[in-house]
Design a protein around this motif. Structure first.
Motif, PDB file in Angstrom:
ATOM      1  N   ALA A  17       0.834  -1.209   0.000  1.00 20.68           N
ATOM      2  CA  ALA A  17       0.000   0.000   0.000  1.00 20.68           C
ATOM      3  C   ALA A  17       0.866   1.255   0.000  1.00 20.68           C
ATOM      4  O   ALA A  17       0.587   2.210  -0.743  1.00 20.68           O
ATOM      5  CB  ALA A  17      -0.929  -0.011   1.211  1.00 20.68           C
ATOM      6  N   ALA A  18       1.920   1.254   0.810  1.00 23.42           N
ATOM      7  CA  ALA A  18       2.796   2.421   0.871  1.00 23.42           C
ATOM      8  C   ALA A  18       3.499   2.652  -0.465  1.00 23.42           C
ATOM      9  O   ALA A  18       3.618   3.791  -0.923  1.00 23.42           O
ATOM     10  CB  ALA A  18       3.819   2.255   1.992  1.00 23.42           C
ATOM     11  N   TYR A  19       3.947   1.584  -1.089  1.00 25.83           N
ATOM     12  CA  TYR A  19       4.664   1.719  -2.361  1.00 25.83           C
ATOM     13  C   TYR A  19       3.739   2.273  -3.440  1.00 25.83           C
ATOM     14  O   TYR A  19       4.106   3.165  -4.197  1.00 25.83           O
ATOM     15  CB  TYR A  19       5.227   0.371  -2.803  1.00 25.83           C
ATOM     16  CG  TYR A  19       6.468   0.495  -3.656  1.00 25.83           C
ATOM     17  CD1 TYR A  19       6.548   1.393  -4.721  1.00 25.83           C
ATOM     18  CD2 TYR A  19       7.560  -0.307  -3.411  1.00 25.83           C
ATOM     19  CE1 TYR A  19       7.694   1.498  -5.497  1.00 25.83           C
ATOM     20  CE2 TYR A  19       8.712  -0.208  -4.181  1.00 25.83           C
ATOM     21  CZ  TYR A  19       8.768   0.700  -5.219  1.00 25.83           C
ATOM     22  OH  TYR A  19       9.894   0.799  -5.979  1.00 25.83           O
ATOM     23  N   VAL A  20       2.536   1.763  -3.496  1.00 21.77           N
ATOM     24  CA  VAL A  20       1.611   2.163  -4.559  1.00 21.77           C
ATOM     25  C   VAL A  20       1.042   3.566  -4.321  1.00 21.77           C
ATOM     26  O   VAL A  20       0.975   4.375  -5.249  1.00 21.77           O
ATOM     27  CB  VAL A  20       0.468   1.130  -4.700  1.00 21.77           C
ATOM     28  CG1 VAL A  20      -0.616   1.627  -5.646  1.00 21.77           C
ATOM     29  CG2 VAL A  20       1.027  -0.213  -5.171  1.00 21.77           C
ATOM     30  N   PHE A  21       0.660   3.880  -3.086  1.00 23.87           N
ATOM     31  CA  PHE A  21      -0.113   5.099  -2.849  1.00 23.87           C
ATOM     32  C   PHE A  21       0.666   6.273  -2.264  1.00 23.87           C
ATOM     33  O   PHE A  21       0.143   7.384  -2.209  1.00 23.87           O
ATOM     34  CB  PHE A  21      -1.324   4.790  -1.973  1.00 23.87           C
ATOM     35  CG  PHE A  21      -2.266   3.829  -2.625  1.00 23.87           C
ATOM     36  CD1 PHE A  21      -2.956   4.189  -3.778  1.00 23.87           C
ATOM     37  CD2 PHE A  21      -2.443   2.553  -2.132  1.00 23.87           C
ATOM     38  CE1 PHE A  21      -3.815   3.301  -4.405  1.00 23.87           C
ATOM     39  CE2 PHE A  21      -3.305   1.649  -2.750  1.00 23.87           C
ATOM     40  CZ  PHE A  21      -3.991   2.033  -3.882  1.00 23.87           C
ATOM     41  N   ILE A  22       1.898   6.050  -1.819  1.00 23.13           N
ATOM     42  CA  ILE A  22       2.676   7.159  -1.259  1.00 23.13           C
ATOM     43  C   ILE A  22       3.793   7.498  -2.235  1.00 23.13           C
ATOM     44  O   ILE A  22       4.669   6.683  -2.493  1.00 23.13           O
ATOM     45  CB  ILE A  22       3.250   6.810   0.131  1.00 23.13           C
ATOM     46  CG1 ILE A  22       2.115   6.539   1.124  1.00 23.13           C
ATOM     47  CG2 ILE A  22       4.147   7.933   0.628  1.00 23.13           C
ATOM     48  CD1 ILE A  22       2.587   6.056   2.489  1.00 23.13           C
ATOM     49  N   ALA A  23       3.758   8.725  -2.742  1.00 24.37           N
ATOM     50  CA  ALA A  23       4.720   9.120  -3.755  1.00 24.37           C
ATOM     51  C   ALA A  23       5.613  10.272  -3.310  1.00 24.37           C
ATOM     52  O   ALA A  23       6.465  10.709  -4.064  1.00 24.37           O
ATOM     53  CB  ALA A  23       3.983   9.517  -5.040  1.00 24.37           C
TER      54      ALA A  23
END
Length: 164
Positions: free
Chosen positions: A126-132
């Motif tokens: 989730a962090a990889y996909v949604f936190i940029a």
């Protein structure tokens, strides 16, 4: 005889159901949930003839033509990266669980560490996909380490377990 570990999971000394379920669940998460195919299909850049090159080959053109925004392309790129990392990490996880089982590590220890690994991988995905944006991306690095340390701890525990 069944015992309950510190996480409230019921385990039997010879029962392989729990570890097998964690191995299967983590395979499903790495290879299906985080698969980049669906987002690429949504944005029309999925080509099965060479799918690993879709984003590189068709992404920029899709942004130029208005099929997707640059932010959407970057999201798809992060999904691809999260997927690749999760499939790579799955090998260490599976090997460490199997090693721990063969070495005779107590099932409650195995189940606890499988739970830690699985939770960390979900947060990681989730962090990889949604936190940029930095510094929030450090969450991804932190939970990556939590997951890998749980695997390394399983290996270490297996190597040092005292057999009766």
């Amino acid at each position: 005889m069944s015992t309950t570990n510190t996480l409230g999971l019921s385990v039997s000394p010879g029962d392989l159901t729990g570890p097998a379920a964690f191995i299967a669940w983590n395979w499903f998460f790495a290879y299906v949930v985080l698969a980049p195919r669906t987002p690429k299909q949504i944005y029309g850049i999925d080509h099965n003839n060479n799918p690993r090159q879709d984003v590189n080959k068709y992404g920029s053109e899709a942004v130029r033509s208005g099929k997707m925004t640059q932010a959407q392309l970057e999201l798809v790129q992060r999904v691809e990266a999260a997927s690749a990392n999760s499939t790579e990490g799955y090998i260490l996880f599976t090997a460490s669980v199997l090693f721990a089982l063969v070495a005779g590590v107590p099932r409650d220890t195995i189940m606890s560490l499988c739970t830690v690994y699985s939770a960390a991988r979900v947060v990681y995905g989730a962090a990889y996909v949604f936190i940029a944006r930095h510094p929030w991306t450090l969450i991804r690095s932190t939970v990556w380490w939590v997951a890998n340390v749980s695997c390394l701890y399983l290996l270490w525990t297996g190597a040092t377990v005292q057999r009766m």
